[in-house]
Design an enzyme around this catalytic site. Structure first.
Site, PDB file in Angstrom:
ATOM      1  CE  LYS A 201     -19.897  14.497-121.225  1.00 20.54           C
ATOM      2  NZ  LYS A 201     -20.828  14.170-122.296  1.00 20.54           N
ATOM      3  CD  GLU A 288     -15.797   9.494-102.481  1.00 21.72           C
ATOM      4  OE1 GLU A 288     -16.795   9.458-101.738  1.00 21.72           O
ATOM      5  OE2 GLU A 288     -15.133   8.492-102.763  1.00 21.72           O
ATOM      6  NE  ARG A 292     -12.677   6.493 -95.548  1.00 16.96           N
ATOM      7  CZ  ARG A 292     -11.952   6.247 -96.620  1.00 16.96           C
ATOM      8  NH1 ARG A 292     -10.632   6.246 -96.536  1.00 16.96           N
ATOM      9  NH2 ARG A 292     -12.499   6.013 -97.794  1.00 16.96           N
TER      10      ARG A 292
END
Ligand code: ADP
Length: 446
Positions: A201, A288, A292
């Site tokens: 969305k 997400e 790192r």
């Protein structure tokens, strides 16, 4: 502590890592391409080796060549920095096989989080709310249209293997979706060798809020507050700050528990960032995870007083975190600007020789640099040449200091985005903290 490590990167982040290594008495081995012979990171390293011609595929991404140098130099660990090999699970595996510590999480964690659809699924299982959308890759454009009508437009077409804003497009109707799906599938297939796509969305007027964590091999996780990175151009960050201008204590607590749940589900180790979107209703959604060190880590260092690279090294060396969440007290505000060698009008890269580089100095100013006067910016790499980080007791003070710092920042010989940043930081809406991810689109001439 390690005696010697190899820094498998270039530019400002290689210099940043080597600075901490020097402070910890760790010797460093640098690598460089033919285009980077005279770079700062080569000068800073205790030893440096040529890895190949300028293109990254022939130099900084040459895993076997880098490992060969690591073995020859008898380093104990490799720090990958960000970009390049930092999120390449194969490289992490190869390091382990060679008996060299990869300073980062386990290869399988990198692999799982590197595929965004898998990451969404893993987070959903861990009870972490994800941006509404599909949890499986979508087979074809017609299936995408069916899903889009279920969740409602606007939607965002995204690539499982995506990164750097590539393969991502917001669309508002069936026809645009069909076109966007086809074009982006082709683009990401060519770019990442994986054309799999999914839908989210499209959340309007959102903020990009991300949690910084450190996790050790003994099961301890440290939450280092958030960064707000809503000032973006084409979905790429330009200015980042910490703490967020908008997050309430309750929302920060929610972010902390999302980050903790994510880490425990993954058995996460080392530094990591959980990127989220905050919608106008105040809901946080997982976007997400970056496995790192991030470009914008200095703002977290400035408000917490911790050296994240030093902790990455200690954790990779098996040491336990000695700090707990309650030990972190934040009373400052820090802002980072990314300085790009680009034309401020067209945003196209502007390589060339820097004829003069004047930069301001004050206790509240920090520079992370890849260049100095007399050096040449080549067209081969990311055009980010420096980061300017300014800290204040309040956000207003930090902004005021940033405005002065940007005016004193003078680079001649190449074009940079400094004039763009100067205009950005005097904008009344920026000063008020009304920073949504569409800020530049809405408020700045591009
Ligand atoms: P990448 O990994 O390519 O950088 P991300 O998924 O991290 O892509 O997203 C980058 C930026 O794009 C976000 O910070 C946000 O501004 C925007 N974005 C991504 N997904 C959405 C979404 N579903 N709705 C609104 N904006 C989004």
């Amino acid at each position: 502590m390690f005696e010697k490590i190899l820094v498998a990167n270039r530019g400002e982040i290689a210099c940043r890592i080597m600075r901490t290594c020097k402070a910890l008495d760790v010797r460093t081995v640098g690598i460089y391409s033919e285009a980077d012979r005279n770079s700062l990171h080569v000068q800073m390293a205790d030893a440096a080796h040529l890895v190949g011609p300028p293109p990254v595929a022939q130099s900084y991404l040459q895993m076997d060549r880098i490992l060969e140098i690591a073995m020859q130099e008898q380093v104990q660990a490799i720090h990958p920095g960000y970009g390049l090999l930092s999120e390449n699970p194969e490289f992490a595996k190869k390091c382990a096989q060679a008996g060299i510590v990869f300073i980062g999480p386990q290869a399988d964690t990198i692999e799982q989080m590197g595929n965004k659809v898998n990451a969404r699924m893993a987070m959903k299982h861990a009870g972490v709310p994800v941006v509404p959308g599909t949890l499986q890759p979508i087979a074809d454009a017609e299936t995408a249209v069916r899903f889009a009508n279920e969740i409602g437009y606007p939607v965002m077409v995204k690539a499982s293997a995506g990164g750097g804003g590539i393969g991502m497009q917001a669309v508002a109707d069936d026809d645009s979706l069909r076109k966007a799906f086809a074009a982006n599938t082709k683009r990401v297939q060519a770019y990442f060798g994986d054309g799999s796509m999914y839908l989210e969305k499209y959340l309007e007027s959102t903020r990009h809020i991300e949690a910084q964590i450190l996790a050790d091999t003994h099961g301890n996780v440290l939450f280092l507050w958030e960064r707000e990175c809503s000032i973006q151009r084409r979905h790429q960050k330009i200015l980042e700050e910490a703490p967020s201008t908008i997050l309430t204590a309750d929302q920060r607590e929610q972010l902390r528990s999302m980050a903790r749940n994510a880490c425990s589900a993954l058995g996460y180790v080392n530094a990591g960032t959980i990127e989220c979107l905050l919608d106008p209703q105040g809901y946080l959604y997982f976007l997400e995870m970056n496995t790192r060190l991030q470009v914008e880590h200095p703002v977290t260092e400035e408000i917490t007083g911790l050296d994240l690279v030093a902790w990455q090294l200690r954790i990779a060396n098996g040491e336990a975190l000695t700090i707990k969440d309650e030990d972190i007290s934040v009373s400052k505000h820090a802002i980072e600007c990314r300085i790009y060698a680009e034309r401020p009008d067209t945003f196209l890269p502007s390589p060339g020789t820097i004829t003069s580089f004047k930069r301001p100095a004050a206790p509240w100013i920090r520079h992370e640099l890849a260049v100095e006067s007399g050096m040449t910016v080549t067209p081969f790499y990311d055009p980010m040449i420096a980061k300017l980080i300014v800290t204040g007791d309040t956000r207003n003070q930090a902004i005021e200091r940033l405005q002065h710092a940007l005016h004193a920042y003078q680079i001649a010989g190449i074009h940079t985005n400094v004039p763009f940043l100067q205009t950005l930081v005097i904008h009344p809406e920026f000063q008020k903290g009304n920073t949504t991810t569409d800020f530049i689109q809405r408020h700045m001439k591009q």
